[in-house]
Write a protein that holds these residues in place. Structure first.
Motif, PDB file in Angstrom:
ATOM      1  N   PRO A   1      17.090 -21.492 -89.072  1.00 17.68           N
ATOM      2  CA  PRO A   1      16.489 -20.697 -88.002  1.00 17.68           C
ATOM      3  C   PRO A   1      17.585 -20.023 -87.166  1.00 17.68           C
ATOM      4  O   PRO A   1      18.602 -20.637 -86.857  1.00 17.68           O
ATOM      5  CB  PRO A   1      15.742 -21.739 -87.175  1.00 17.68           C
TER       6      PRO A   1
ATOM      7  N   GLU B   1       6.741 -15.428 -86.856  1.00 12.10           N
ATOM      8  CA  GLU B   1       6.500 -16.878 -86.827  1.00 12.10           C
ATOM      9  C   GLU B   1       5.076 -17.241 -87.252  1.00 12.10           C
ATOM     10  O   GLU B   1       4.844 -18.299 -87.825  1.00 12.10           O
ATOM     11  CB  GLU B   1       6.792 -17.412 -85.426  1.00 12.10           C
TER      12      GLU B   1
ATOM     13  N   SER C   1      14.019 -16.543 -89.244  1.00 10.12           N
ATOM     14  CA  SER C   1      14.445 -17.649 -90.102  1.00 10.12           C
ATOM     15  C   SER C   1      14.894 -17.105 -91.446  1.00 10.12           C
ATOM     16  O   SER C   1      14.288 -16.176 -91.991  1.00 10.12           O
ATOM     17  CB  SER C   1      13.299 -18.641 -90.318  1.00 10.12           C
TER      18      SER C   1
END
Length: 98
Positions: free
Chosen positions: A50, A26, A57
């Motif tokens: 996601p 992330e 993702s």
């Protein structure tokens, strides 16, 4: 001299492609988005999904660009920590840049 003409024509031709991107870190999202923004004139669409349960993702980027541009973007994406990228090219004939 014909080789030079063919090389120039190839540089001016564009291909349709999709870059599949998997984001597993992330913290890399900001760098990824900044990179994509820099190539936005070649991007014709983007879809992101996601997967919250796995904290991953999946992103697809549709492009109409010279093959070297597509390859360069894919390579730059793959150098980002926690990001993987692969390209699928259309088999349609190349089109001249407009």
């Amino acid at each position: 001299m014909e080789k030079d003409t063919a090389k120039e024509a190839a540089k001016e031709a564009t291909k349709l492609a999709v870059i599949a991107i998997v984001v597993e870190c992330e913290e890399s999202v900001r760098e990824l988005n900044e990179l994509l923004h820099g190539w936005s004139n070649y991007i014709i669409g983007r879809m992101g999904i996601p997967h919250r349960e796995r904290n991953v993702s999946l992103i697809s980027i549709a492009m109409d660009a010279p093959a070297d541009v597509i390859s360069a973007l894919s390579g730059n994406l793959g150098r980002i920590n926690g990001v993987s990228a692969k390209v699928a090219y259309s088999k349609m004939p190349q089109q001249p840049v407009r």
